[in-house]
Write a protein that holds these residues in place. Structure first.
Motif, short mmCIF file in Angstrom:
data_model
loop_
_atom_site.label_atom_id
_atom_site.label_comp_id
_atom_site.label_asym_id
_atom_site.label_seq_id
_atom_site.Cartn_x
_atom_site.Cartn_y
_atom_site.Cartn_z
N MET A 164 -6.74 -21.38 7.81
CA MET A 164 -5.61 -22.16 8.26
C MET A 164 -4.47 -21.22 8.60
N ALA A 165 -3.70 -21.59 9.60
CA ALA A 165 -2.49 -20.86 9.95
C ALA A 165 -1.33 -21.85 9.87
N GLU A 166 -0.29 -21.48 9.12
CA GLU A 166 0.90 -22.32 8.99
C GLU A 166 2.08 -21.58 9.59
N VAL A 167 2.92 -22.32 10.31
CA VAL A 167 4.10 -21.74 10.93
C VAL A 167 5.28 -22.68 10.71
N SER A 168 6.48 -22.12 10.75
CA SER A 168 7.67 -22.95 10.65
C SER A 168 8.85 -22.23 11.28
N ALA A 169 9.83 -23.02 11.67
CA ALA A 169 11.08 -22.49 12.20
C ALA A 169 12.16 -23.51 11.87
N GLU A 170 13.37 -23.02 11.73
CA GLU A 170 14.49 -23.89 11.36
C GLU A 170 15.75 -23.40 12.06
N ALA A 171 16.58 -24.35 12.48
CA ALA A 171 17.84 -23.99 13.13
C ALA A 171 18.88 -25.07 12.86
N ARG A 172 20.11 -24.64 12.80
CA ARG A 172 21.24 -25.58 12.70
C ARG A 172 21.70 -25.84 14.13
N ILE A 173 21.70 -27.10 14.50
CA ILE A 173 22.10 -27.49 15.85
C ILE A 173 23.41 -28.25 15.75
N GLU A 174 24.36 -27.84 16.55
CA GLU A 174 25.71 -28.44 16.51
C GLU A 174 25.74 -29.76 17.26
N ALA A 175 25.04 -30.74 16.72
CA ALA A 175 25.01 -32.10 17.27
C ALA A 175 24.55 -33.03 16.17
N PRO A 176 25.00 -34.30 16.21
CA PRO A 176 24.56 -35.25 15.19
C PRO A 176 23.05 -35.52 15.28
N ALA A 177 22.45 -35.90 14.17
CA ALA A 177 21.00 -36.12 14.10
C ALA A 177 20.52 -37.15 15.13
N GLU A 178 21.31 -38.18 15.37
CA GLU A 178 20.91 -39.21 16.33
C GLU A 178 20.77 -38.63 17.74
N LYS A 179 21.67 -37.73 18.10
CA LYS A 179 21.62 -37.11 19.42
C LYS A 179 20.42 -36.16 19.53
N VAL A 180 20.17 -35.40 18.47
CA VAL A 180 19.01 -34.50 18.45
C VAL A 180 17.73 -35.33 18.53
N TRP A 181 17.65 -36.40 17.76
CA TRP A 181 16.48 -37.27 17.75
C TRP A 181 16.23 -37.86 19.14
N ALA A 182 17.29 -38.31 19.81
CA ALA A 182 17.14 -38.89 21.15
C ALA A 182 16.50 -37.88 22.10
N GLN A 183 16.90 -36.62 22.03
CA GLN A 183 16.31 -35.58 22.89
C GLN A 183 14.88 -35.26 22.45
N LEU A 184 14.68 -35.15 21.16
CA LEU A 184 13.36 -34.82 20.60
C LEU A 184 12.31 -35.85 20.99
N THR A 185 12.71 -37.10 21.08
CA THR A 185 11.76 -38.18 21.37
C THR A 185 11.84 -38.69 22.80
N ASP A 186 12.56 -37.98 23.67
CA ASP A 186 12.58 -38.31 25.10
C ASP A 186 11.41 -37.56 25.73
N PHE A 187 10.26 -38.21 25.76
CA PHE A 187 9.04 -37.52 26.19
C PHE A 187 9.03 -37.23 27.69
N PHE A 234 -2.51 -25.13 11.82
CA PHE A 234 -3.73 -25.08 12.63
C PHE A 234 -4.89 -24.85 11.67
N THR A 235 -5.93 -25.67 11.76
CA THR A 235 -7.12 -25.47 10.93
C THR A 235 -8.36 -25.57 11.79
N GLY A 236 -9.42 -24.94 11.33
CA GLY A 236 -10.69 -24.95 12.04
C GLY A 236 -11.28 -23.55 12.07
N ALA A 237 -12.57 -23.47 12.34
CA ALA A 237 -13.26 -22.18 12.32
C ALA A 237 -12.65 -21.18 13.30
N ALA A 238 -12.26 -21.63 14.48
CA ALA A 238 -11.70 -20.72 15.49
C ALA A 238 -10.38 -20.13 15.03
#
Length: 142
Positions: free
Chosen positions: A1-24, A110-114
């Protein structure tokens, strides 16, 4: 298994970030691994909803069939997918409000033989993509 993560402080309210994150329709404007949704993004953001995404990671194209596992508006979006070569992929977006800003964390696995054959390179590439994605996301909402 491979695990990854990243974190950032974004200067915008959560609702605004969520709207962009879920605007597919604009997913490619910030998500560094995304290339397209061949059938469009998810029809609804509800647990059990499925969608197909074309991605590129480590220079290789991949089609992943995702299932939405968890949704908590403006807080959590967790999806799990099946990719090529029997690779399972999980992504979790967590938003934590902090005054007028939001801490956004992306955890991936990510998991799997490959995966075991290329875990180190995959971790480096995926972490770089997550960092780039958070930078782009911040630029769109700030």
């Amino acid at each position: 298994m491979a695990e990854v993560s990243a974190e950032a402080r974004i200067e915008a309210p959560a609702e605004k970030v969520w709207a962009q994150l879920t605007d597919f329709t604009a997913y490619g404007a910030w998500n560094a691994t995304h290339t397209s949704f061949p059938n469009g993004g998810p029809q609804s953001l509800a647990a059990g909803a499925t969608f197909v995404e074309n991605m590129k990671l480590m220079g290789f194209p991949a089609e992943v069939t995702w299932t939405v596992e968890e949704v908590e508006t403006a807080r959590v979006l967790a999806i799990r997918g099946k990719g090529p070569m029997s690779v399972d992929v999980g992504t979790r977006y967590s938003l934590t409000p902090d005054g007028e800003a939001t801490t956004v964390r992306i955890d991936g696995e990510f998991t799997g033989a490959a995966v075991s054959l290329m875990a180190g390179r995959l971790k480096d590439s995926a972490t770089a993509a997550l960092d780039e994605s958070l930078r782009k996301l911040a630029g769109l909402v700030a």
